[in-house]
Design an enzyme around this catalytic site. Structure first.
Site, PDB file in Angstrom:
ATOM      1  N   LYS A  47       0.842  -1.206   0.000  1.00 51.02           N
ATOM      2  CA  LYS A  47       0.000   0.000   0.000  1.00 51.02           C
ATOM      3  C   LYS A  47       0.877   1.257   0.000  1.00 51.02           C
ATOM      4  O   LYS A  47       0.380   2.379  -0.033  1.00 51.02           O
ATOM      5  CB  LYS A  47      -0.880   0.038   1.258  1.00 51.02           C
ATOM      6  CG  LYS A  47      -2.075  -0.877   1.287  1.00 51.02           C
ATOM      7  CD  LYS A  47      -3.085  -0.419   2.364  1.00 51.02           C
ATOM      8  CE  LYS A  47      -2.956  -1.153   3.649  1.00 51.02           C
ATOM      9  NZ  LYS A  47      -3.945  -0.776   4.668  1.00 51.02           N
ATOM     10  N   LYS A  49       2.512   2.125   2.577  1.00 55.60           N
ATOM     11  CA  LYS A  49       2.341   2.713   3.914  1.00 55.60           C
ATOM     12  C   LYS A  49       3.425   2.168   4.836  1.00 55.60           C
ATOM     13  O   LYS A  49       3.574   0.960   4.982  1.00 55.60           O
ATOM     14  CB  LYS A  49       0.969   2.313   4.488  1.00 55.60           C
ATOM     15  CG  LYS A  49      -0.127   3.340   4.252  1.00 55.60           C
ATOM     16  CD  LYS A  49      -1.390   2.988   5.028  1.00 55.60           C
ATOM     17  CE  LYS A  49      -1.761   4.087   5.982  1.00 55.60           C
ATOM     18  NZ  LYS A  49      -3.105   3.951   6.539  1.00 55.60           N
TER      19      LYS A  49
HETATM   20  N1  C2G Z   1     -10.504   6.076  10.359  1.00 52.57           N
HETATM   21  C1  C2G Z   1     -11.491   6.932  10.847  1.00 52.57           C
HETATM   22  N2  C2G Z   1     -11.135   8.127  11.359  1.00 52.57           N
HETATM   23  C2  C2G Z   1      -9.829   8.502  11.404  1.00 52.57           C
HETATM   24  C3  C2G Z   1      -8.816   7.637  10.931  1.00 52.57           C
HETATM   25  C4  C2G Z   1      -9.188   6.404  10.402  1.00 52.57           C
HETATM   26  O1  C2G Z   1     -12.693   6.598  10.807  1.00 52.57           O
HETATM   27  N3  C2G Z   1      -9.510   9.722  11.924  1.00 52.57           N
HETATM   28  C5  C2G Z   1     -10.922   4.796   9.794  1.00 52.57           C
HETATM   29  C6  C2G Z   1     -10.517   4.626   8.323  1.00 52.57           C
HETATM   30  O2  C2G Z   1     -11.475   5.240   7.473  1.00 52.57           O
HETATM   31  C7  C2G Z   1     -10.513   3.094   8.184  1.00 52.57           C
HETATM   32  C8  C2G Z   1     -10.088   2.621   9.589  1.00 52.57           C
HETATM   33  O3  C2G Z   1     -10.279   3.740  10.486  1.00 52.57           O
HETATM   34  O4  C2G Z   1     -11.835   2.607   7.904  1.00 52.57           O
HETATM   35  C9  C2G Z   1      -8.635   2.205   9.623  1.00 52.57           C
HETATM   36  O5  C2G Z   1      -7.862   3.292   9.150  1.00 52.57           O
HETATM   37  P1  C2G Z   1      -6.345   2.993   8.675  1.00 52.57           P
HETATM   38  O6  C2G Z   1      -5.668   2.199   9.730  1.00 52.57           O
HETATM   39  O7  C2G Z   1      -5.751   4.268   8.190  1.00 52.57           O
HETATM   40  O8  C2G Z   1      -6.596   2.000   7.452  1.00 52.57           O
HETATM   41  P2  C2G Z   1      -6.221   2.231   5.914  1.00 52.57           P
HETATM   42  O9  C2G Z   1      -4.779   2.482   5.800  1.00 52.57           O
HETATM   43  O10 C2G Z   1      -7.187   3.220   5.386  1.00 52.57           O
HETATM   44  O11 C2G Z   1      -6.453   0.768   5.299  1.00 52.57           O
HETATM   45  O12 C2G Z   1      -8.243  -2.402   2.274  1.00 52.57           O
HETATM   46  C10 C2G Z   1      -8.533  -1.234   3.035  1.00 52.57           C
HETATM   47  C11 C2G Z   1      -7.292  -0.747   3.744  1.00 52.57           C
HETATM   48  O13 C2G Z   1      -6.668  -1.785   4.468  1.00 52.57           O
HETATM   49  C12 C2G Z   1      -7.640   0.408   4.686  1.00 52.57           C
END
Ligand code: C2G
Length: 134
Positions: A47, A49
């Protein structure tokens, strides 16, 4: 008996914070069972990341939450359909930064995008932390 039987969601959940908890608690209000697919370190590299906390610890933290029933590894972009069918999920939820991105799952389950929690993110936390040997 809640509105849905089983919900699944996906994410890195690095440096676990209130935005993550808000989302998981909202999902738990909607479904009797909550499954979280936590991105492995290898998938996060895919990703593009960088993560601070390694997968085993990120997975253990999420699994310890009262509102989470099961944690599985998220290893690739393609596994979502198989997961929804395998775990018989009738709901897939993501924060709305992913709005529309998983609508292909609508033929198998309800897909919901919930508002993100403003003002918090793993990036903000990482950038606010004091620099090592600073
Ligand atoms: N999230 C949220 N509010 C935030 C930060 C994150 O609601 N301030 C939500 C994101 O929208 C996501 C979840 O928390 O639904 C996890 O966020 P991340 O760990 O950043 O995940 P991400 O990198 O977006 O990976 O296949 C999908 C990916 O694996 C999602």
């Amino acid at each position: 008996m809640k509105q849905f039987k089983c919900a699944i969601t996906y994410g890195t959940y690095d440096l676990f914070h209130i935005g993550h908890l808000n989302l998981l608690e909202r999902i738990a209000q909607l479904a009797d069972e909550v499954i979280v697919a936590v991105s492995t370190d290898e998938f996060n590299a895919l990703k593009g990341k960088r993560t601070v906390i390694p997968y085993p610890e990120r997975a253990r933290i999420v699994a310890a939450l009262r509102v989470v029933d099961q944690v599985i590894p998220e290893m690739n972009w393609e596994q979502k359909t198989d997961d929804v069918l395998k775990y018989q999920c009738d709901l897939m939820v993501m924060g709305d930064d992913w709005l529309g991105r998983f609508d292909f799952l609508k033929q198998y389950c309800e897909v919901l995008y919930l508002p993100r929690t403003e003002g918090i993110s793993t990036t903000i936390i990482r950038e606010t932390m004091p620099v090592k040997n600073g």
